[in-house]
Design an enzyme around this catalytic site. Structure first.
Site, short mmCIF file in Angstrom:
data_model
loop_
_atom_site.label_atom_id
_atom_site.label_comp_id
_atom_site.label_asym_id
_atom_site.label_seq_id
_atom_site.Cartn_x
_atom_site.Cartn_y
_atom_site.Cartn_z
CB SER A 40 -0.95 -0.02 1.20
OG SER A 40 -0.29 0.31 2.39
CG HIS A 149 -1.04 -5.37 4.30
ND1 HIS A 149 -0.56 -4.53 5.27
CD2 HIS A 149 -0.44 -4.98 3.14
CE1 HIS A 149 0.28 -3.65 4.72
NE2 HIS A 149 0.36 -3.91 3.44
CD GLN A 157 -2.19 -1.24 4.83
OE1 GLN A 157 -2.61 -0.89 3.74
NE2 GLN A 157 -1.01 -0.85 5.26
CD GLU A 158 -0.02 -2.05 9.80
OE1 GLU A 158 0.53 -2.30 10.89
OE2 GLU A 158 0.52 -1.41 8.89
CD GLU A 193 2.12 -4.96 7.70
OE1 GLU A 193 1.52 -4.64 8.74
OE2 GLU A 193 2.69 -4.15 6.96
CG ASP A 225 -1.65 2.14 8.36
OD1 ASP A 225 -2.26 3.17 7.97
OD2 ASP A 225 -0.71 1.62 7.73
CD GLU A 267 0.71 4.09 9.65
OE1 GLU A 267 0.91 3.48 10.73
OE2 GLU A 267 1.19 3.71 8.57
CG ASP A 294 2.90 5.01 5.85
OD1 ASP A 294 4.01 5.26 5.35
OD2 ASP A 294 2.34 3.90 5.69
CE LYS A 319 5.61 2.03 5.89
NZ LYS A 319 4.39 2.15 5.04
CG HIS A 347 7.37 -3.95 9.17
ND1 HIS A 347 6.82 -5.20 9.23
CD2 HIS A 347 6.35 -3.07 9.35
CE1 HIS A 347 5.51 -5.09 9.43
NE2 HIS A 347 5.21 -3.82 9.51
NE ARG A 348 6.61 0.03 2.95
CZ ARG A 348 6.43 1.00 2.04
NH1 ARG A 348 7.41 1.84 1.76
NH2 ARG A 348 5.26 1.15 1.43
CB SER A 349 3.18 -5.28 3.72
OG SER A 349 3.31 -4.74 2.43
CE LYS A 370 2.83 0.19 10.68
NZ LYS A 370 1.90 0.99 9.82
#
Ligand code: PGA
Ligand code: ZN
Length: 394
Positions: A40, A149, A157-158, A193, A225, A267, A294, A319, A347-349, A370
């Site tokens: 994303s 994700h 998303q999170e 993730e 997020d 986020e 982000d 990031k 991190h990234r997914s 994260k």
């Protein structure tokens, strides 16, 4: 330092997609780094160079070809000097020529080499370079995955459990909470993730589950997020669980979530250029809940500065691959701190075994890190590296 050999290769990330890994050699020292990859992504991010078939062969060839050739001719006094050289060599505003993935792989490996040469742990070298006070970040542990994700089984998303305190106790809390939730949810898929990915038909349900975990564990709170870029419906609105919302309606949804649940941060509540919507929410939630950029800020010091002028947020996700060098990621942290805001390193997914982000988060004394859910090895490794740092730092 003179780099006498540079190797690069492609390795699979956690989604099985190829990504860049770089190894640098200088005399008897050597260091390896690999680069994560987002799904994303914000449109203002530095460009990850991908071949037409999704591969990274061109990025790898740029490291072993042009970058290796140019670097071999020079002697670098610091990792910063090398980054400055790479940025100038690429000579585009978004690293689209050589690729942010190619440049960042070299940049991280170089930071490791310079730390080795100085005989200090990586986090300490980063703290010295960034002129920051190192310290343990809060753990932002992803417990429920939604959005892109998790095939949009949930809109946001999170859903994250924020765990405060020493890494060892924060991680123990996260493990207990993660296991308990897993037992409650039963057999559900895992998201990208490493968090659970159930389906619920109300927006509130994941918040109720997380609030129950928070009630059981002191020093915890909830973060989400929203990744609202991915919720845009093409008509200037956002679609959640099949229903359309204006930015104003979404603002009141966030407001009531913050009233009802123990929220720590939200986020990307709106799409990446909706500065005024961010600013309105930030005003409404001031003192109650952080608003994090982000896709909105993309680890870009200039976008962070613009957000500061607009009073748009109170925290920034950092990031390194959104900007493409360690040097600029450090500058993004410095711009965040200068605004009086919280830096949350991420991190990234699509991840690898590389744990650079853990040293980076500790070194810059980030508010949080994260690093995903506890259901995937590459996420756990980031937390385990923080445990090692906790021991190194005494
Ligand atoms: P990404 O997601 O790595 O797929 O971009 C992470 C995030 O949005 O924070
Ligand atoms: Zn995000």
């Amino acid at each position: 330092m003179k780099l006498d050999r540079i190797e690069a290769r492609n390795i699979p990330d956690t989604r099985g997609k190829p990504t860049v890994e770089v190894t640098l050699h200088a005399d008897e020292l050597s260091a390896t780094a690999s680069v994560p990859s987002g799904k994303s992504t914000g449109s203002h991010e530095a460009k990850e160079l991908r071949d037409a078939d999704g591969g990274v062969e061109t990025a790898v060839a740029n490291v072993t070809g042009e970058i290796a050739r140019e670097i071999a001719l020079r002697d670098f006094a610091s990792a910063d000097e090398l980054d400055t050289f790479l940025i100038a060599l690429d000579n585009t505003p978004d690293k689209s020529r050589l690729g942010a993935n190619a440049i960042l792989g070299v940049s991280i490996a170089a930071q490791r080499l310079f730390a080795q040469e100085a005989g200090v742990p990586l986090w300490k070298a980063i703290a010295e370079r960034a002129k920051t006070a190192p310290g343990a970040p809060r753990l932002y542990v992803n417990v429920i995955n939604g959005g892109v994700h998790a095939d949009f089984r949930l809109p946001f998303q999170e859903y994250i459990l924020v765990c405060e305190g020493k890494t060892s106790s924060a991680l123990a809390t996260a493990r207990a909470a993660f296991e308990k939730l897993g037992a409650e949810l039963g057999d559900v898929p895992m998201g990208d993730e490493g968090g659970y990915s159930p389906t619920f038909d109300t927006l509130e349900k994941p918040f109720e589950l997380l609030a129950a975990l928070v009630a059981e564990h002191s020093g915890t709170s909830i973060a989400i997020d929203a990744a609202a870029n991915e919720l845009r419906n093409g008509r200037g609105e956002y679609t959640l669980l099949g229903k359309d919302y204006t930015a104003a309606e979404l603002t009141s949804i966030y407001g009531s979530i913050v009233e009802r649940f123990p929220m720590h941060s939200i986020e990307d509540p709106f799409s990446e250029d909706a500065t005024q919507d961010f600013a309105r929410l930030t005003d409404a939630l001031r003192g109650k809940c952080l608003v994090v950029g982000d896709d909105f800020t993309v680890t870009n010091p200039e976008r962070i500065e613009a957000a500061r002028e607009a009073g748009a947020i109170t925290a920034v996700l950092i990031k390194p691959n959104q900007i493409g060098s360690v040097k600029e990621a450090i500058e993004a942290v410095q711009a965040t701190h200068a605004a009086g805001w919280a830096a949350i390193c991420s991190h990234r997914s699509g991840e690898t075994d590389d744990t650079f982000i853990s040293d980076f988060a500790y070194g810059v004394g980030a508010h949080g890190i994260k690093a995903g859910g506890l259901g995937q090895k590459q996420r756990l490794e980031k937390y385990e590296r923080l445990l090692e740092i906790e021991k190194e730092a005494v």
